[in-house]
Design an enzyme around this catalytic site. Structure first.
Site, PDB file in Angstrom:
ATOM      1  N   GLY A  29       0.812  -1.218   0.000  1.00  0.00           N
ATOM      2  CA  GLY A  29       0.000   0.000   0.000  1.00  0.00           C
ATOM      3  C   GLY A  29       0.843   1.264   0.000  1.00  0.00           C
ATOM      4  N   HIS A  35       4.096   1.469  -8.085  1.00  0.00           N
ATOM      5  CA  HIS A  35       3.120   0.382  -7.951  1.00  0.00           C
ATOM      6  C   HIS A  35       2.166   0.377  -9.149  1.00  0.00           C
ATOM      7  CE1 HIS A  35       3.853   1.344  -3.518  1.00  0.00           C
ATOM      8  NE2 HIS A  35       4.164   0.057  -3.580  1.00  0.00           N
ATOM      9  N   SER A 185       9.163   5.467  -3.621  1.00  0.00           N
ATOM     10  CA  SER A 185       9.049   4.510  -2.524  1.00  0.00           C
ATOM     11  C   SER A 185       7.991   5.031  -1.562  1.00  0.00           C
ATOM     12  CB  SER A 185      10.397   4.420  -1.793  1.00  0.00           C
ATOM     13  OG  SER A 185      10.209   3.834  -0.524  1.00  0.00           O
TER      14      SER A 185
HETATM   15  P1  AMP Z   1       6.057  -2.358  -1.653  1.00  0.00           P
HETATM   16  O1  AMP Z   1       4.672  -1.835  -1.500  1.00  0.00           O
HETATM   17  O2  AMP Z   1       7.123  -1.387  -1.300  1.00  0.00           O
HETATM   18  O3  AMP Z   1       6.244  -3.718  -1.032  1.00  0.00           O
HETATM   19  O4  AMP Z   1       6.246  -2.591  -3.214  1.00  0.00           O
HETATM   20  C1  AMP Z   1       5.363  -3.411  -3.940  1.00  0.00           C
HETATM   21  C2  AMP Z   1       5.975  -3.691  -5.269  1.00  0.00           C
HETATM   22  O5  AMP Z   1       6.169  -2.470  -5.987  1.00  0.00           O
HETATM   23  C3  AMP Z   1       7.360  -4.359  -5.167  1.00  0.00           C
HETATM   24  O6  AMP Z   1       7.475  -5.371  -6.155  1.00  0.00           O
HETATM   25  C4  AMP Z   1       8.294  -3.213  -5.425  1.00  0.00           C
HETATM   26  O7  AMP Z   1       9.537  -3.619  -5.981  1.00  0.00           O
HETATM   27  C5  AMP Z   1       7.498  -2.395  -6.434  1.00  0.00           C
HETATM   28  N1  AMP Z   1       7.973  -1.006  -6.446  1.00  0.00           N
HETATM   29  C6  AMP Z   1       8.098  -0.185  -5.386  1.00  0.00           C
HETATM   30  N2  AMP Z   1       8.609   1.006  -5.754  1.00  0.00           N
HETATM   31  C7  AMP Z   1       8.841   0.915  -7.093  1.00  0.00           C
HETATM   32  C8  AMP Z   1       9.383   1.811  -8.060  1.00  0.00           C
HETATM   33  N3  AMP Z   1       9.797   3.033  -7.748  1.00  0.00           N
HETATM   34  N4  AMP Z   1       9.456   1.388  -9.339  1.00  0.00           N
HETATM   35  C9  AMP Z   1       9.039   0.133  -9.684  1.00  0.00           C
HETATM   36  N5  AMP Z   1       8.516  -0.759  -8.813  1.00  0.00           N
HETATM   37  C10 AMP Z   1       8.417  -0.368  -7.535  1.00  0.00           C
END
Ligand code: AMP
Length: 285
Positions: A29, A35, A185
């Site tokens: 989230g 995402h 992020s």
């Molecule tokens: P998270 O919510 O941080 O666990 O991320 C969920 C998914 O989104 C994971 O596979 C991350 O690698 C991907 N993700 C997060 N930030 C980025 C970004 N800036 N570019 C591409 N994918 C992302």
């Protein structure tokens, strides 16, 4: 889109809807364009997409990080409403739904357990493997989408699939960045505004370093990265490694690199009390 929070209901929905392939996008989230790029790829390629939103406690090695992790479900759902189709599913399980009993499984990922994130976040990938294997078993996706921002996570998931013989294809999507280069992020929104102005130096520096690989050896490049970023007293490099893209073995010297392999420079930086990671390819030609 449908918002579902129980395993039972998701199984009923997936059984009744015979769209294929089934795509899964696991997230925690606080959604941003990174995402959404995964979600868009999934809707382009899959008959039905499940986006999970779950802040998984077992992957947090730091309790304070878990406590302050941003939770913005209402905003996430409005973003997804614009991106998902009527039959797609947002899965928002509770802790008791995800972990009705304590998950005591221990995973082993060989070299991937001994480098970079695994060293600085003990237990992190075990928690990731616990939650992702549960999601694979609940959703049984044909394709699962992950971001290459978490390069080591992608390698760990591929190894998890290999060990458990899951029938799922992994797609790794490119890193989506802010206009100033900072990798998007969910934790970026926690940055102190003054420090936020400084952190673009991370991507600037690793980009510059990637161009040095032709003419300079690795110890010199590592020194350059650390010194350039740490010029700002608020930024501290936890690690910067140049690794091969398969088992993520750190390369110590230029002579160990093979022209036909792919290499990435991976970095973790403490920016105030927020930890940021990023990576970039180090092309040999
Ligand atoms: P998270 O919510 O941080 O666990 O991320 C969920 C998914 O989104 C994971 O596979 C991350 O690698 C991907 N993700 C997060 N930030 C980025 C970004 N800036 N570019 C591409 N994918 C992302």
């Amino acid at each position: 889109m449908k918002v579902i929070s129980t395993v039972k209901e998701i199984r009923i929905q997936l059984r009744n809807l015979s769209f294929s392939p089934v795509g899964l996008v696991p997230t925690m989230g606080a959604l941003h364009e990174g995402h959404l790029s995964l979600v868009r790829n999934a809707t382009d390629e899959c008959g039905i997409v499940v986006v999970s939103i779950y802040v998984n406690p077992t992957q947090f090695n730091d309790k304070e990080d878990l406590r302050k992790y941003p939770r913005t479900l209402e905003a996430d759902l409005s973003l997804l409403k614009n991106t998902l189709r009527d039959n797609d599913i947002v899965y928002t399980p509770s802790d008791s739904e995800m972990y009705p009993v304590e998950d005591k499984r221990v995973f082993h990922f060989g070299n991937l357990d001994r480098v970079m994130e695994a060293l600085y976040r003990p237990g992190h990938f075990n928690g990731v493997a616990q939650v992702v294997s549960k999601l694979f078993e609940i959703v049984t996706p044909d394709i699962a989408y992950f971001g290459l921002k978490d390069l080591q996570q992608v390698a760990v998931i591929k190894e998890l699939i290999r060990q458990n013989k899951y029938k799922v294809t992994i797609k790794g999507n490119p890193i989506i960045r802010e206009a100033d280069g900072l990798a998007m992020s969910s934790r970026n929104r926690l940055l102190d505004p003054e420090i936020r102005k400084k952190v673009p130096v991370i991507f600037r520096t690793i980009s510059e370093a990637s161009g040095m690989i032709i003419s300079k050896d690795i110890p010199e490049i590592k020194k350059f990265v650390k010194e350039t970023i740490e010029k700002d007293g608020n930024l501290q490099v936890e690690y910067f490694e140049i690794v091969d893209d398969h088992m993520l073995n750190p390369v110590r010297n230029r002579s160990e690199m093979k022209v036909n392999n792919h290499y990435y420079g991976c970095i973790a930086v403490r920016a105030g009390n927020i930890r940021l990671i990023d990576n970039i390819e180090f092309p040999l030609r």
